[in-house]
Scaffold this motif. Sequence first.
Motif, PDB file in Angstrom:
ATOM      1  N   PHE A 186      -8.894   4.915  12.856  1.00 51.43           N
ATOM      2  CA  PHE A 186     -10.082   4.654  12.044  1.00 51.43           C
ATOM      3  C   PHE A 186     -10.213   5.630  10.879  1.00 51.43           C
ATOM      4  O   PHE A 186     -11.255   5.683  10.224  1.00 51.43           O
ATOM      5  CB  PHE A 186     -11.339   4.754  12.914  1.00 51.43           C
ATOM      6  CG  PHE A 186     -11.302   3.896  14.139  1.00 51.43           C
ATOM      7  CD1 PHE A 186     -10.994   2.550  14.068  1.00 51.43           C
ATOM      8  CD2 PHE A 186     -11.575   4.443  15.393  1.00 51.43           C
ATOM      9  CE1 PHE A 186     -10.950   1.762  15.209  1.00 51.43           C
ATOM     10  CE2 PHE A 186     -11.553   3.665  16.541  1.00 51.43           C
ATOM     11  CZ  PHE A 186     -11.241   2.316  16.445  1.00 51.43           C
ATOM     12  N   HIS A 187      -9.173   6.430  10.631  1.00 54.51           N
ATOM     13  CA  HIS A 187      -9.234   7.432   9.567  1.00 54.51           C
ATOM     14  C   HIS A 187      -8.496   6.923   8.343  1.00 54.51           C
ATOM     15  O   HIS A 187      -7.292   6.690   8.377  1.00 54.51           O
ATOM     16  CB  HIS A 187      -8.607   8.753  10.034  1.00 54.51           C
ATOM     17  CG  HIS A 187      -8.484   9.780   8.932  1.00 54.51           C
ATOM     18  ND1 HIS A 187      -9.574  10.415   8.402  1.00 54.51           N
ATOM     19  CD2 HIS A 187      -7.404  10.255   8.269  1.00 54.51           C
ATOM     20  CE1 HIS A 187      -9.179  11.261   7.466  1.00 54.51           C
ATOM     21  NE2 HIS A 187      -7.859  11.180   7.366  1.00 54.51           N
ATOM     22  N   LYS A 239      -2.877   6.873   1.477  1.00 51.03           N
ATOM     23  CA  LYS A 239      -2.328   8.167   1.848  1.00 51.03           C
ATOM     24  C   LYS A 239      -3.151   8.874   2.923  1.00 51.03           C
ATOM     25  O   LYS A 239      -2.603   9.498   3.842  1.00 51.03           O
ATOM     26  CB  LYS A 239      -2.210   9.069   0.622  1.00 51.03           C
ATOM     27  CG  LYS A 239      -1.553  10.424   0.884  1.00 51.03           C
ATOM     28  CD  LYS A 239      -1.404  11.216  -0.409  1.00 51.03           C
ATOM     29  CE  LYS A 239      -0.694  12.541  -0.153  1.00 51.03           C
ATOM     30  NZ  LYS A 239      -1.471  13.429   0.739  1.00 51.03           N
ATOM     31  N   SER A 240      -4.473   8.777   2.849  1.00 50.06           N
ATOM     32  CA  SER A 240      -5.322   9.500   3.805  1.00 50.06           C
ATOM     33  C   SER A 240      -5.103   9.026   5.237  1.00 50.06           C
ATOM     34  O   SER A 240      -5.299   9.793   6.188  1.00 50.06           O
ATOM     35  CB  SER A 240      -6.804   9.344   3.426  1.00 50.06           C
ATOM     36  OG  SER A 240      -7.193   7.986   3.444  1.00 50.06           O
ATOM     37  N   HIS A 241      -4.672   7.773   5.399  1.00 51.26           N
ATOM     38  CA  HIS A 241      -4.412   7.267   6.747  1.00 51.26           C
ATOM     39  C   HIS A 241      -3.204   7.951   7.374  1.00 51.26           C
ATOM     40  O   HIS A 241      -3.053   7.947   8.597  1.00 51.26           O
ATOM     41  CB  HIS A 241      -4.196   5.749   6.702  1.00 51.26           C
ATOM     42  CG  HIS A 241      -4.067   5.117   8.058  1.00 51.26           C
ATOM     43  ND1 HIS A 241      -5.044   5.192   9.024  1.00 51.26           N
ATOM     44  CD2 HIS A 241      -3.053   4.405   8.617  1.00 51.26           C
ATOM     45  CE1 HIS A 241      -4.654   4.559  10.110  1.00 51.26           C
ATOM     46  NE2 HIS A 241      -3.440   4.079   9.901  1.00 51.26           N
ATOM     47  N   HIS A 242      -2.344   8.544   6.532  1.00 52.20           N
ATOM     48  CA  HIS A 242      -1.143   9.211   7.029  1.00 52.20           C
ATOM     49  C   HIS A 242      -1.270  10.730   6.990  1.00 52.20           C
ATOM     50  O   HIS A 242      -0.267  11.439   7.085  1.00 52.20           O
ATOM     51  CB  HIS A 242       0.082   8.759   6.221  1.00 52.20           C
ATOM     52  CG  HIS A 242       0.548   7.374   6.561  1.00 52.20           C
ATOM     53  ND1 HIS A 242       1.363   7.107   7.646  1.00 52.20           N
ATOM     54  CD2 HIS A 242       0.290   6.172   5.985  1.00 52.20           C
ATOM     55  CE1 HIS A 242       1.592   5.804   7.705  1.00 52.20           C
ATOM     56  NE2 HIS A 242       0.962   5.216   6.702  1.00 52.20           N
ATOM     57  N   ASP A 243      -2.471  11.230   6.870  1.00 50.83           N
ATOM     58  CA  ASP A 243      -2.664  12.684   6.874  1.00 50.83           C
ATOM     59  C   ASP A 243      -2.225  13.326   8.182  1.00 50.83           C
ATOM     60  O   ASP A 243      -1.942  14.523   8.229  1.00 50.83           O
ATOM     61  CB  ASP A 243      -4.151  13.023   6.630  1.00 50.83           C
ATOM     62  CG  ASP A 243      -4.556  12.798   5.185  1.00 50.83           C
ATOM     63  OD1 ASP A 243      -3.665  12.653   4.332  1.00 50.83           O
ATOM     64  OD2 ASP A 243      -5.769  12.754   4.911  1.00 50.83           O
ATOM     65  N   THR A 267       0.820  -1.221   0.000  1.00 48.45           N
ATOM     66  CA  THR A 267       0.000   0.000   0.000  1.00 48.45           C
ATOM     67  C   THR A 267       0.848   1.263   0.000  1.00 48.45           C
ATOM     68  O   THR A 267       0.342   2.348  -0.282  1.00 48.45           O
ATOM     69  CB  THR A 267      -0.948   0.041   1.219  1.00 48.45           C
ATOM     70  OG1 THR A 267      -0.180   0.115   2.426  1.00 48.45           O
ATOM     71  CG2 THR A 267      -1.859  -1.177   1.250  1.00 48.45           C
ATOM     72  N   HIS A 268       2.147   1.126   0.311  1.00 46.14           N
ATOM     73  CA  HIS A 268       3.046   2.279   0.284  1.00 46.14           C
ATOM     74  C   HIS A 268       3.782   2.408  -1.045  1.00 46.14           C
ATOM     75  O   HIS A 268       4.621   3.298  -1.199  1.00 46.14           O
ATOM     76  CB  HIS A 268       4.058   2.205   1.429  1.00 46.14           C
ATOM     77  CG  HIS A 268       3.523   2.717   2.731  1.00 46.14           C
ATOM     78  ND1 HIS A 268       3.780   3.993   3.194  1.00 46.14           N
ATOM     79  CD2 HIS A 268       2.726   2.136   3.667  1.00 46.14           C
ATOM     80  CE1 HIS A 268       3.171   4.171   4.355  1.00 46.14           C
ATOM     81  NE2 HIS A 268       2.528   3.058   4.672  1.00 46.14           N
ATOM     82  N   SER A 269       3.471   1.533  -1.990  1.00 47.96           N
ATOM     83  CA  SER A 269       4.074   1.660  -3.318  1.00 47.96           C
ATOM     84  C   SER A 269       3.488   2.871  -4.028  1.00 47.96           C
ATOM     85  O   SER A 269       2.368   3.304  -3.738  1.00 47.96           O
ATOM     86  CB  SER A 269       3.824   0.393  -4.142  1.00 47.96           C
ATOM     87  OG  SER A 269       2.442   0.271  -4.456  1.00 47.96           O
ATOM     88  N   SER A 270       4.229   3.421  -4.956  1.00 47.00           N
ATOM     89  CA  SER A 270       3.806   4.649  -5.639  1.00 47.00           C
ATOM     90  C   SER A 270       2.499   4.458  -6.414  1.00 47.00           C
ATOM     91  O   SER A 270       1.736   5.415  -6.587  1.00 47.00           O
ATOM     92  CB  SER A 270       4.911   5.121  -6.596  1.00 47.00           C
ATOM     93  OG  SER A 270       5.230   4.102  -7.543  1.00 47.00           O
TER      94      SER A 270
END
Length: 317
Positions: free
Chosen positions: A202-203, A187-191, A176-179
């Motif tokens: 839970f985001h 990406k939204s989980h790491h906002d 899931t961290h691949s480009s």
Amino acid sequence: MEPSSLQTHPVQIAAIATVSIINIVGLFLLNKLKESQRSAPQRWSWEHRRNAFWTLIACSVTISCVLDVRFPIDARIMLPIKTYVMAFPLGLLDLYFSDTNGVPMKVVFGACLWCSCVVLRNIAMGKLLGEEIGPVVMLKEVTPSVLLVEMVRYAFFLAGTGMLSDLIFSPMHRATHSSLVYKHHHKSHHDYTNKLTALVLFHGNLLDDFLMPFTTTIGGFIYVLLLRQFGLESQFSSNLTQYLVAVNILLSHAHDIRCAKLLAPLPDGLNFVAYHYVHHISPANNFGLTEPSDLLWDYVFGVKTIAKVEDFENKQH
């Protein structure tokens, strides 16, 4: 201690419904408060915040267990719902202490998806092991000997499910961290990388909110199969263990890295809360839930991604 009941008393349902409403209204009001604040309340020292966490955890777990002693609850479906509902206030307290300006209301739906994975695991266990074997042990008394057994059960549950879940979680998380996937899916989980708070757990993309806990569900299922080889499948977990696990998972995304060690009687490398916390400070590190699995997958992929909790503790404080 006795197997779980398949009926849920109206008092349990009323308690779950009441706390659920409080959680939703509380999140809405707290978001409004955070939007109006420029920074986190600094008047709370770490010792006071830590004590506030422990007090809330003790009250939540005690009330939950007392209700279970006095009123039956369906451990396959209603108990998982209750564990997440009763743990959610910890997320609200952590949000109050955090530097964030609030979290989207959709984290409520994310929590529902996490909970649904536990329900699916319990249903699958019932089909495999037989309906006469409950998915958890329901405590009927609390004595020093019972608490000792529960702490051992809890520690084995954390380490066992963490390492077995990583058979799938670590490689899937790396993917899931691949480009090609990251910006559209994860990406939204790491906002909130630089301003974490517990409800960030839970985001994320709703599919992400299902797939991530689903891997831990599979790990839990494998853990049951392993216990079954020794005739211990009925001792897989208890209601107390489930309450502690729900709280502990939230701490993996808390506002202060020291929160990751509040409820984990394990070395950091086996404590998926402390170990995975590093990933949310430095997303290029600690893709798995435990260090042993990342050692394996780092070797397979020819990379080095493991970082220590202490390195980031020193930077934060």
